[in-house]
Structures are given as C-alpha cells and as structure tokens.
Write an enzyme that holds these catalytic residues in place. Structure first.
Site, PDB file in Angstrom:
ATOM      1  NE  ARG A   1      -3.375  -0.689   2.987  1.00 51.38           N
ATOM      2  CZ  ARG A   1      -3.907  -0.889   4.186  1.00 51.38           C
ATOM      3  NH1 ARG A   1      -3.663  -2.010   4.840  1.00 51.38           N
ATOM      4  NH2 ARG A   1      -4.677   0.014   4.717  1.00 51.38           N
TER       5      ARG A   1
ATOM      6  CG  ASP B   1     -12.936   1.730   5.684  1.00 51.30           C
ATOM      7  OD1 ASP B   1     -12.155   1.562   4.730  1.00 51.30           O
ATOM      8  OD2 ASP B   1     -12.610   2.329   6.725  1.00 51.30           O
TER       9      ASP B   1
END
Length: 441
Positions: free
Chosen positions: A126, A323
């Site tokens: 990431r 999310d």
C-alpha cells in the site's frame, strides 16, 4: 483460527438479539497514540482488541509509553508528553494496519529520532508517498522502497517547520498524519480539504487539550493545530465501531423476520454514510438513546428486515463510508433494481484492491455487476442471489465479512478463503453472528 483458514456461511433463518459490536478501530488507535503523547495516565474503556490496534499498542510501547491491560479489560497508557518519544530498539511491525502506519509516521516526523517500520504482505503493497510528501515539506526524511511502500525509515526533523497543505485527495489518514506532525512543530500547521473526511483526530485532540480550529473558506475546510501544546491524560470511552456494525446491520436487513439491537454505535457524521444510504434504500433502522461520549456522537441502533431498492449513491458521500462499500454491494445484490456507486477510486489502495475484489466476489455468487475505474453498478432483482461462490479475500477483513453476510441469505452457501484476516478488526465475528442465528463454520 489457523493461517490460511476458510469459513463458510450457509443460508439461515431470521437473526434475533442484541449484538455488542467491538470498539471503534479508528478511535482505539488514536486513544493509544494520544495517550502516549499526553502527560499522565490515560484509561481506555471498550478498546478494540483486534490485531491492528494491538500493533499500535506494541509500537507505542516500543517508543517509550507504558501500556498495560487490567483484568477488567481497561487499558492504561502512561504517556511521555509531546516530543518525549524515544528511539525504538527494533523495527516497528504495523501488521495489516494502514491507519497505524500513516498516523505514526506523522508523530515520528517531528521527533528527532530514526525509526524503521514494516508491515504484513498486504500493508507492504500500500502506498505511503501520500504521507511521506507533506512530511518532507515539514523537514522529515522518509525513505521508502520502490513505489513508496513499506518497509521504510522515518528520520524525524530536529527543527520541524509548520506547513499549510492542501490535500490532493480526500483522506482522513493523510490529514491526521499532518496534524500529528504539527503537534511537535512550533507555530500553526494547517490542512485544507475540499471534501470532508472523518474528524476523529480533531475531536480527540481537543479531548486531550490541544487547540484545534476548523473554518470553512473559499479553498475548502481548513483544520489548524497550534503546535507544542501539553496534552493532558484523559479517559476515553470507545464507542462501538460503525464500520463493523454495518455487517450485522446488513445481515439483519436481508434475512426476513430479523430484528437486531446494536448498542452504543458511533454515529460521527463523517462516518455514518452507510446508514444514510441504507435508509434511502428502504432500510428500517431506528436510532435510540442518542448521546455524546468523549466528544463522539453515539446511539443504539435497532434494525429490522426490510425490502431494499436500488439507488444512486453520490460520489461526495464516499469519504463518509469508504470502508462500507463492500457490505453495501452485498445489500445491493438483494435489492430491487440497480444500485450505482460513484467515487470509489480510494478502494483500489485499501487492504486489497477492494473494488475489484467485491466485483469478482459478486460475480462468483451469480450477481450481475459492472466495475469501472472508480464506480460499481450492482443489479438486484429483489430476491436472494444464487450464492455458492468461493471468495478470494486477499487477506482483507472487510471482503471476508461482507461475503459471509451474503452467504447468510443467499440460496447456497458462500465460502471465504483466508478468513483469519477478520481478526484484524472484528475478533469473534463468526461466534457472535452464530449466537444470533447465523450458520458460519
């Protein structure tokens, strides 16, 4: 769970009962970090004890804070004060937690120490450049491997400089990183955002005694922190996590005859987009006993099974529910009509490429969907989709839980691989859901 474990979720009847959702992950991380930077002892009640948060606890202890959990489940953090962290003797392993890594980089950026940081295979993929760049403007040195990824080194600035920084993308983690670097920086550090993101950092900094100002200007929402305050230890009562609560919420909505009560859910307006969206789809969700705890709005949720309809979810809502799109996509698969979700580009740099993982999982379960660079369209016909798929989670806890929820109401069971990832944010998920009537094994 053993490594590389799988779980299967079989169609079940109605879900009934009261479900205590674990503590908010974002607030749990911050309570440990801010407690470590405060003077005195902070007590944290209801902290999420998932792997991500435990990685933060271990890192703050390595930086000099004294942290322990008592027999009643209360966490105690004896802080070092602003600027008082010490150089760790070993590499800090942040596990799977991007929040831990990015926020801690901000704290370390204005401490004159050198720290090395790594994470698990998912976290090492990431991007960290989005926080490394503003930290460099403040005088810190951040050295990453290729692609601006972990492992990395942070050499904090001996004389950090305050900056005025306009976020190139909506990101609460980047905003928080800069504000936390500004804590140990003389003068005023300002972050400008054109899209509102979650404000847990600002609320909790005030709770610990920092001066944080927020104003709306022509450029956007400007958040300013006055550097080098003395943070004072303050007890934190962690609300239940609204992101985690979305999984039992959708499970109750799509299983006929279900009724669940979820007490003490955080209802921060920068986090509640999923509940606004589900209500627009026809969800029967009632908020009771609304209150404020440690600066955060909280309510008890009552959810009843509902017939859902497809809607268009505006891109500007994405920061308040980024999310929750995987579980929203599952709800959309049971809805009548087409659900269109825009502004999802951020999903491609989460624990996995969540946008692709969701689309592939839906297709494996017989759901018609279309994936674009930053959008997802899900077509439902108002009845239970086929299910029967085996889902590759890419060690992503939200993908795993979303498709276990799908299996509870689909026509055939759904199996998720690498289900141990769930423990990073929602330990005991399967056991708790089974206690309400689910069939996860």
């Amino acid at each position: 769970m053993t490594r590389h474990s799988s779980l299967s979720s079989t169609p079940c009847g109605s879900l009934k009962g009261t479900f205590k959702v674990p503590g908010d992950k974002s607030i749990s991380h911050r309570s440990l970090m801010f407690g470590a930077l405060a003077v005195g002892e902070t007590r944290v009640f209801g902290m999420l004890e998932g792997e991500d948060v435990l990685a933060t606890a271990k890192a703050m202890a390595a930086l000099g804070a004294k942290i322990h959990r008592d027999d009643d489940g209360v966490w105690h953090v004896e802080g070092r004060g602003i600027g008082g962290l010490c150089e760790p003797e070993d590499v800090l392993d942040m596990g799977n937690s991007g929040t831990s890594a990015r926020l801690l980089m901000g704290i370390l950026g204005s401490h004159p120490i050198t720290t090395f940081m790594t994470g698990d295979a998912s976290l090492r993929k990431r991007p960290m450049g989005r926080v490394a760049d503003p930290l460099a403007e403040m005088g810190a040195q951040v050295s990453c491997r290729s692609g601006q990824r972990l492992p990395l080194m942070v050499r904090g600035a001996a004389t950090p400089m305050p900056i005025r920084y306009k976020l190139p993308m909506a990101s609460a983690q980047v905003k928080s990183c800069i504000l936390l670097a500004g804590l140990n920086t003389p003068g005023e550090t300002t972050v400008i955002e054109t899209e509102h993101t979650r404000d847990h950092t600002e609320l909790m900094l005030r709770h610990f005694g920092a001066e944080v100002r927020v104003v709306q200007t022509k450029e956007g929402r400007e958040t300013t922190i006055v550097g080098q305050p003395e943070l004072v230890a303050a007890d934190v009562l962690v609300p239940s996590d609204p992101s985690s609560a979305a999984f039992p919420t959708v499970a109750a909505l799509i299983n006929p005859g279900s009724e669940l009560r979820l007490p003490g859910i955080g209802m921060n307006p920068h986090r509640n987009g999923i509940y606004i969206t589900l209500k627009e789809m026809g969800a029967d969700i009632t908020l009771e006993n609304e209150r404020t705890e440690a600066g955060e709005p909280v309510a008890d949720l009552v959810i009843r099974a509902s017939k859902l309809k497809g809607i268009s979810v505006p891109a500007e809502r994405a920061p308040s529910m980024i999310d929750e799109y995987p579980i929203l996509a599952v709800a959309a698969a049971f809805a009548e009509g087409k659900t269109v979700m825009h502004g999802l580009g951020e999903l491609r740099v989460k624990e996995s490429d969540r946008l692709s993982a969701v689309a592939n999982g839906l297709k494996a379960c017989g759901v018609t969907c279309e994936e674009g660079e930053d959008f997802l369209i899900v077509e439902g016909n108002g009845s239970a989709p086929l299910g029967g798929g085996t889902i590759t989670t890419h060690f992503d806890h939200r993908i795993a839980m979303s498709f276990l929820v799908m299996g509870m109401a689909a026509q055939q069971k759904v199996t998720v691989l690498d289900a141990e990832a769930i423990d990073t944010s929602f330990p005991g998920f399967a056991t708790l859901m089974n206690g309400l009537g689910a069939g996860i094994s």
